[in-house]
Structures are given as C-alpha cells and as structure tokens.
Design a protein around this motif. Structure first.
Motif, PDB file in Angstrom:
ATOM      1  N   UNK A  50       7.331  -3.362   1.103  1.00 14.41           N
ATOM      2  CA  UNK A  50       7.061  -4.967   1.168  1.00 14.41           C
ATOM      3  C   UNK A  50       5.900  -4.485   1.552  1.00 14.41           C
ATOM      4  N   UNK A  51       4.020  -4.986   1.362  1.00 13.81           N
ATOM      5  CA  UNK A  51       3.288  -4.607   1.130  1.00 13.81           C
ATOM      6  C   UNK A  51       2.570  -4.787   2.597  1.00 13.81           C
ATOM      7  N   UNK A  52       3.176  -5.904   3.279  1.00 15.69           N
ATOM      8  CA  UNK A  52       2.597  -6.179   4.077  1.00 15.69           C
ATOM      9  C   UNK A  52       2.665  -5.547   5.847  1.00 15.69           C
ATOM     10  N   UNK A  53       4.525  -5.435   5.290  1.00 16.31           N
ATOM     11  CA  UNK A  53       5.058  -4.766   6.778  1.00 16.31           C
ATOM     12  C   UNK A  53       5.793  -3.492   6.402  1.00 16.31           C
ATOM     13  N   UNK A  54       5.588  -2.997   5.503  1.00 15.94           N
ATOM     14  CA  UNK A  54       5.809  -1.272   4.449  1.00 15.94           C
ATOM     15  C   UNK A  54       7.429  -1.352   4.860  1.00 15.94           C
ATOM     16  N   UNK A  55       8.035  -2.642   5.150  1.00 12.15           N
ATOM     17  CA  UNK A  55       9.607  -1.829   5.208  1.00 12.15           C
ATOM     18  C   UNK A  55      10.135  -1.846   3.487  1.00 12.15           C
ATOM     19  N   UNK A  56      10.937  -1.650   3.743  1.00 12.45           N
ATOM     20  CA  UNK A  56      12.409  -1.546   2.088  1.00 12.45           C
ATOM     21  C   UNK A  56      13.123  -1.287   2.100  1.00 12.45           C
ATOM     22  N   UNK A  88      18.737  -6.340   6.272  1.00 10.10           N
ATOM     23  CA  UNK A  88      18.322  -7.057   7.893  1.00 10.10           C
ATOM     24  C   UNK A  88      16.989  -7.037   7.758  1.00 10.10           C
ATOM     25  N   UNK A  89      16.425  -7.854   7.250  1.00 12.43           N
ATOM     26  CA  UNK A  89      14.765  -7.730   6.012  1.00 12.43           C
ATOM     27  C   UNK A  89      14.765  -8.863   5.875  1.00 12.43           C
ATOM     28  N   UNK A  90      13.565  -9.434   6.988  1.00 12.98           N
ATOM     29  CA  UNK A  90      13.330 -11.205   7.039  1.00 12.98           C
ATOM     30  C   UNK A  90      12.487 -11.392   5.870  1.00 12.98           C
ATOM     31  N   UNK A 149      15.213 -15.638  -3.745  1.00 17.32           N
ATOM     32  CA  UNK A 149      16.207 -16.434  -3.818  1.00 17.32           C
ATOM     33  C   UNK A 149      17.145 -15.851  -5.297  1.00 17.32           C
ATOM     34  N   UNK A 150      15.919 -16.359  -6.458  1.00 11.08           N
ATOM     35  CA  UNK A 150      16.813 -15.834  -7.791  1.00 11.08           C
ATOM     36  C   UNK A 150      16.296 -15.276  -8.431  1.00 11.08           C
ATOM     37  N   UNK A 151      15.790 -14.415  -7.802  1.00 11.34           N
ATOM     38  CA  UNK A 151      14.653 -13.209  -8.801  1.00 11.34           C
ATOM     39  C   UNK A 151      15.048 -11.776  -9.059  1.00 11.34           C
ATOM     40  N   UNK A 152      15.635 -11.433 -10.047  1.00 11.82           N
ATOM     41  CA  UNK A 152      16.511 -10.349 -10.114  1.00 11.82           C
ATOM     42  C   UNK A 152      15.825  -8.447 -10.941  1.00 11.82           C
ATOM     43  N   UNK A 153      15.131  -7.706 -10.132  1.00 12.84           N
ATOM     44  CA  UNK A 153      14.763  -6.796 -10.152  1.00 12.84           C
ATOM     45  C   UNK A 153      14.514  -6.350 -11.264  1.00 12.84           C
ATOM     46  N   UNK A 154      13.870  -6.080 -12.750  1.00 10.56           N
ATOM     47  CA  UNK A 154      14.165  -4.857 -13.666  1.00 10.56           C
ATOM     48  C   UNK A 154      13.860  -3.517 -13.626  1.00 10.56           C
ATOM     49  N   UNK A 155      13.087  -3.333 -11.876  1.00  8.93           N
ATOM     50  CA  UNK A 155      12.581  -1.644 -12.032  1.00  8.93           C
ATOM     51  C   UNK A 155      11.998  -1.478 -10.282  1.00  8.93           C
ATOM     52  N   UNK A 156      12.023  -1.006  -9.941  1.00 11.65           N
ATOM     53  CA  UNK A 156      11.176  -0.902  -8.267  1.00 11.65           C
ATOM     54  C   UNK A 156      10.280  -2.374  -8.546  1.00 11.65           C
ATOM     55  N   UNK A 157      10.239  -2.574  -6.912  1.00 16.67           N
ATOM     56  CA  UNK A 157       9.394  -3.831  -6.450  1.00 16.67           C
ATOM     57  C   UNK A 157       8.500  -3.267  -5.858  1.00 16.67           C
ATOM     58  N   UNK A 158       6.742  -4.042  -5.848  1.00 17.24           N
ATOM     59  CA  UNK A 158       5.864  -3.919  -4.490  1.00 17.24           C
ATOM     60  C   UNK A 158       5.897  -5.293  -4.574  1.00 17.24           C
ATOM     61  N   UNK A 159       5.844  -6.081  -3.478  1.00 16.61           N
ATOM     62  CA  UNK A 159       5.956  -7.447  -2.981  1.00 16.61           C
ATOM     63  C   UNK A 159       5.101  -7.824  -1.994  1.00 16.61           C
TER      64      UNK A 159
END
Length: 335
Positions: A7-13, A30-32, A76-86
C-alpha cells in the motif's frame, strides 16, 4: 502461488494466497482497507493499481470498464495476477473509529409519501463523524439497517432520511410504531464517502432519491465557507411532490459559492417547468467539457454506473469521482 501487495500511502504490505481476494488477504493480515458490502456492489473498496494487474471471477457491478482501464479495482473481488502496489482511493487516511452507543428518537415526521425524517438524540459525549458517512441501527434481533447522516455534526442531534419500504420490518413495522423518547442502539460512524477539499475543483453533485442525505451533510458543512468551490447540485426525483428538501436546498443560495440547484424529474406532470429525465443526462446537457470538475454521485447503482461512463466520455477525471451506491449500502432491507 502467493503474491505481495504493497500500500503506497501507508507502506504496509501483506500476502495474498491463492484463491483470496485482496480484501480477504488484508483482513487476514489485520491491514485495514475501506469496504462495506463485500460483493462488488457499493464500490467503497475501490483501490488504484499503481503496478500489477488483477482479475475477477465475475466483473463487479460497481466498477465500470472505464475505471478498470484507468487502473482502478475493487479489493473485495480482485484476485492478483502478480505482485501489486496499490493506492487507497479515498484520500482521507483516517476516519473516526466506529462504536456502538445508545441513542434516543428525538422526532419522527413525514417528509413525503415515501420518505421519513428521523432525528436521533445522541449521548452527551456526542459522536464524531465526517459528513457523508452513515450509521447502522441495531434491531432487537441483532440485524442492522443503514442510513446516512443527513446533517453536518452539530450538537447532539443527527438527521436521517429513511426511504419507506412498504411492508418493511424496520420502516413500516418498527419505525412506524416508534415514538419520541424511545431508545435505539446504533453503530457509527461508518463509510468513507466524504468531501475532498484537496481537489479544489468546481463541484458537480448528483443524487437520486434519499441519496440526497449525505450530499446534504457535505454541503451543510461548506455553508459560509470562504474556501468553498463553485457547487452545482442535480437532484433526481419522480414528481415535484417528491422534492421534500427543495426549500432547504434553495435557501443555500448565497451561502455556497456560485451555487446552482437543478432538480430533475423523471415522471413530471404537465405543469412542471423544470428539467425532465435523468440527472446524468442533465449534466451532459449543461456541460460540454467536464475535465476540470470533481464529482459526487449518490443514489441508485444504475445511475452511478451509467453516470461514470457518460462523464468519463465527456472528459471527467475518474481520479476526482466519488460515489456512494445508496441502494447497496443503505437499503439492504429491500434485498
């Protein structure tokens, strides 16, 4: 195979396991992430893919092809096709934590045939919320019904617009018999629909039915605000008698910058001299270039989905388009 989401804004992964949606994996870790309906109907969990791609078992109804092409996805519906940065679509990184608290019915009155005006009195400590958010009313059996706050935070009273569902267990049976002074338990505040002051763009707000409620709360918070940008409000109803807030909205003239109110009726009688049809078409009739505006859409999901596509075709920025799919978030009792 597991994929990493950053997650770009929070730097969580967190890791998404095979078969999981992005939201399911975030909750497990436990990531919101903002979310509400969890079945792709409301659009609250909209994220933007800064890198990577996703797929869906079934393309979600609250996401348009135009949004997907611009890199938006529903967690809620998206399934990754590889690593993501969101990026999280909502710019507001924190909202007040929801909690359960007692409230008291202050008054119940009829706005029009289909809409009830409910005012709740809150405990002395009040409730902190952001205009545009909503609450859950907790029924005696533990089920909930959801309604947007229709007033900006002010004192201990909060307004709601409740669309009457004929035969509905809440609107007809419970609320129809309730009286002032009765206690009720609520869960609030919820949701991420809110004003984005950082945009500093002329506002076009589009509402249908009781979708006007969160729009009203947002605009009330901007009354007499020197930093308020130009505002145009389109409100779609069936008949002139359904425009239950008309006088209130018209009274905002002079208190909102360059305010323009456009009621649009889909079933107007012969005496109606105003606009006819649907709000999304009225916006297109009034604006040839929409590239400089910010948009707030609240109401029936069909209107929101069609409006997003039509506005995007007219140059509107999807990065400055915010929606609250009212039917799915606030009228699940009818489902």
């Amino acid at each position: 195979m597991a994929y990493r989401v950053h997650i770009l804004q929070t730097d969580e992964s967190f890791q998404v396991e095979e078969g999981e949606s992005v939201l399911q994996a975030a909750e497990r870790s436990a990531v919101k992430l903002p979310h509400e309906c969890t079945f792709g109907g409301c659009g609250t969990c909209r994220i933007k893919l800064e890198s990577g791609a996703v797929d869906y078992e079934e393309f979600p109804m609250a996401l348009t092809p135009e949004e997907a092409a611009e890199g938006y996805a529903l967690a809620c519906q998206a399934r990754p096709l590889g690593d993501l940065c969101i990026s999280v679509a909502s710019s507001r990184q924190s909202f007040p934590e929801p909690r359960r608290l007692p409230a008291t019915i202050h008054c119940i009155e009829k706005f029009c045939d289909d809409v009830i005006h409910l005012t709740l009195a809150l405990p002395q400590e009040g409730m902190d919320y952001v205009p545009g958010q909503y609450m859950n009313v907790v029924l005696p059996d533990g089920e909930t019904r959801s309604f947007s706050m229709a007033s900006a935070p002010a004192g201990g009273l909060v307004d709601f617009h409740v669309r009457r569902i004929p035969g509905g267990r809440y609107t007809d049976q419970w609320l129809g018999q309730a009286q002032a002074g009765a206690g009720v338990e609520i869960e609030a505040p919820l949701g991420v629909f809110s004003y984005h002051e950082e945009d500093w763009r002329p506002l076009i707000m589009m509402a249908t039915g009781t979708g006007i409620a969160p729009i009203k709360a947002i605009l009330e918070s901007l009354l007499d605000n020197e930093d308020c940008p130009p505002v145009t409000l389109y409100w779609g109803m069936r008949t002139e008698a359904d425009l239950y807030l008309r006088e209130v909205i018209e009274s905002w003239a002079g208190r909102l910058y360059e305010f323009n109110f456009v009621p649009v009726l889909s079933r107007a009688d012969a005496d109606w001299l105003g606009r006819r049809g649907h709000v999304q078409q009225a916006v297109l009739e009034d604006h040839q270039d929409l590239s400089e505006h910010a948009f707030y859409l609240c109401g029936a999901p069909e209107m929101i989905r069609e409006a997003k596509s039509l506005l995007a075709a007219r140059g509107a920025s999807l990065d400055h388009m915010y929606s609250d799919s009212f039917t799915f978030q606030h009228a699940l009792a009818a489902a």
